[in-house]
Design a protein around this motif. Sequence first.
Motif, PDB file in Angstrom:
ATOM      1  N   ALA A  21      31.241  41.103  43.741  1.00  0.00           N
ATOM      2  CA  ALA A  21      31.960  39.979  42.521  1.00  0.00           C
ATOM      3  C   ALA A  21      31.769  38.526  43.236  1.00  0.00           C
ATOM      4  CB  ALA A  21      33.392  40.424  42.273  1.00  0.00           C
ATOM      5  N   ASP A  22      31.617  37.637  42.491  1.00  0.00           N
ATOM      6  CA  ASP A  22      31.575  36.459  43.210  1.00  0.00           C
ATOM      7  C   ASP A  22      33.011  35.840  43.099  1.00  0.00           C
ATOM      8  OD1 ASP A  22      28.468  35.566  43.719  1.00  0.00           O
ATOM      9  OD2 ASP A  22      28.826  36.708  41.740  1.00  0.00           O
ATOM     10  N   VAL A  23      33.762  36.300  42.022  1.00  0.00           N
ATOM     11  CA  VAL A  23      35.090  35.999  41.596  1.00  0.00           C
ATOM     12  C   VAL A  23      35.785  36.984  41.161  1.00  0.00           C
ATOM     13  CG1 VAL A  23      36.258  34.376  40.036  1.00  0.00           C
ATOM     14  CG2 VAL A  23      34.072  33.693  40.752  1.00  0.00           C
ATOM     15  N   ILE A  24      36.995  37.042  41.652  1.00  0.00           N
ATOM     16  CA  ILE A  24      38.148  38.025  41.255  1.00  0.00           C
ATOM     17  C   ILE A  24      39.272  37.381  40.671  1.00  0.00           C
ATOM     18  CG2 ILE A  24      39.590  40.084  41.518  1.00  0.00           C
ATOM     19  CD1 ILE A  24      37.717  40.963  43.818  1.00  0.00           C
ATOM     20  N   VAL A  25      39.606  37.539  39.366  1.00  0.00           N
ATOM     21  CA  VAL A  25      40.866  37.143  38.721  1.00  0.00           C
ATOM     22  C   VAL A  25      41.872  38.100  38.539  1.00  0.00           C
ATOM     23  CG1 VAL A  25      41.787  35.505  37.147  1.00  0.00           C
ATOM     24  CG2 VAL A  25      39.639  35.113  37.756  1.00  0.00           C
ATOM     25  N   MET A  26      43.170  37.723  39.451  1.00  0.00           N
ATOM     26  CA  MET A  26      44.247  38.870  38.979  1.00  0.00           C
ATOM     27  C   MET A  26      45.019  38.294  37.888  1.00  0.00           C
ATOM     28  SD  MET A  26      43.909  41.921  40.644  1.00  0.00           S
ATOM     29  CE  MET A  26      45.368  42.193  40.371  1.00  0.00           C
ATOM     30  N   ALA A  27      44.889  38.467  36.555  1.00  0.00           N
ATOM     31  CA  ALA A  27      45.562  38.135  35.549  1.00  0.00           C
ATOM     32  C   ALA A  27      46.520  39.183  35.224  1.00  0.00           C
ATOM     33  CB  ALA A  27      44.892  37.599  34.424  1.00  0.00           C
ATOM     34  N   ALA A  28      46.461  40.314  35.551  1.00  0.00           N
ATOM     35  CA  ALA A  28      47.250  41.432  35.040  1.00  0.00           C
ATOM     36  C   ALA A  28      48.694  41.192  35.660  1.00  0.00           C
ATOM     37  CB  ALA A  28      46.788  42.751  35.657  1.00  0.00           C
ATOM     38  N   ALA A  29      49.774  41.685  34.851  1.00  0.00           N
ATOM     39  CA  ALA A  29      51.162  41.872  35.274  1.00  0.00           C
ATOM     40  C   ALA A  29      51.415  43.084  36.236  1.00  0.00           C
ATOM     41  CB  ALA A  29      52.017  41.430  34.176  1.00  0.00           C
ATOM     42  N   VAL A  30      51.259  43.159  37.314  1.00  0.00           N
ATOM     43  CA  VAL A  30      51.045  44.330  38.268  1.00  0.00           C
ATOM     44  C   VAL A  30      52.674  44.792  38.443  1.00  0.00           C
ATOM     45  CG1 VAL A  30      50.713  45.384  40.382  1.00  0.00           C
ATOM     46  CG2 VAL A  30      48.884  43.703  39.183  1.00  0.00           C
ATOM     47  N   VAL A  57      31.944  38.192  37.618  1.00  0.00           N
ATOM     48  CA  VAL A  57      33.335  37.883  37.652  1.00  0.00           C
ATOM     49  C   VAL A  57      34.277  39.196  37.352  1.00  0.00           C
ATOM     50  CG1 VAL A  57      35.009  36.276  36.260  1.00  0.00           C
ATOM     51  CG2 VAL A  57      32.756  35.489  36.973  1.00  0.00           C
ATOM     52  N   VAL A  58      35.037  39.374  37.941  1.00  0.00           N
ATOM     53  CA  VAL A  58      35.851  40.606  37.736  1.00  0.00           C
ATOM     54  C   VAL A  58      37.575  40.232  37.383  1.00  0.00           C
ATOM     55  CG1 VAL A  58      37.244  42.608  38.761  1.00  0.00           C
ATOM     56  CG2 VAL A  58      34.884  42.110  39.386  1.00  0.00           C
TER      57      VAL A  58
END
Length: 232
Positions: free
Chosen positions: A94-103, A15-16
């Motif tokens: 990765a099986d999962v990528i979660v973009m939680a960053a405020a870009v 998980v990324v």
Amino acid sequence: GGTSGTARDLDGRHVVVSAGGTREPIDPVRFLGNRSSGLQGVEIARAARKRGARVTLVAASVGVDVSDLDPGSLVEVETTAELRSAVRSAGGDADVIVMAAAVADFRPAGTAASKIKKSAGAPPPTIELVENPDILAELSAERLRPGQVVVGFAAETGDADGDVLEHGRAKARRKGADLLAINAVGDGVGFGVAENAVTIVDRDGETVSTGQGTKRAVAEALLDAVVSRLAR
Ligand code: CTP
Ligand code: CA
């Protein structure tokens, strides 16, 4: 959500998670940035670890203590360009990528090599901006690995064009991520506080589930939705 918080249902998965807020330099001492503390993304990384995953946390100026995470799983970045390349390189398997960053949506067109000075009587400088690549939309369109589950966040405020959920559902349809966690920000909600509330929608903007309470509880609810999407 939050029903399977103690299950090892991410065993063997990679998980990324991106967390924090990117910073775009203006000159050697100044940047454009945002108020994200990174806590929601860090809680997702922690929860995924607890559920058995190998985790890579791509941390953009995260303001919370992450010393409980394996230092080998941490990639520290500053700019959107750095975050993009770190997520893409970790995301290949990765099986999962979660973009939680405020870009940062925009960056200065150029970075001054030396500190910008003021001079008496001269007009204030203008900072020309250029748009950053949309990392989530790219990941959703490309799929670095078949079957990869791509997740985004949408921090929204209501305005004359629609309420928080309307904006979030439209964003889900634009981005093409498998899951989008919509949360209201402003007025003491969202940024920098421990409590959060999200509506998780699919790429059509349809509600999948909701999560509320601590950012940890929201993380568990989000991972429940992710696990239900992972091919067995
Ligand atoms: N995101 C991204 N790359 C960008 C901007 C945003 O990957 N250049 C991701 C964020 O990490 C988040 C999601 O896209 O998971 C939504 O971010 P948000 O700022 O809410 O959406 P935008 O498309 O930038 O729209 P706007 O800020 O105009 O509402
Ligand atoms: Ca944005």
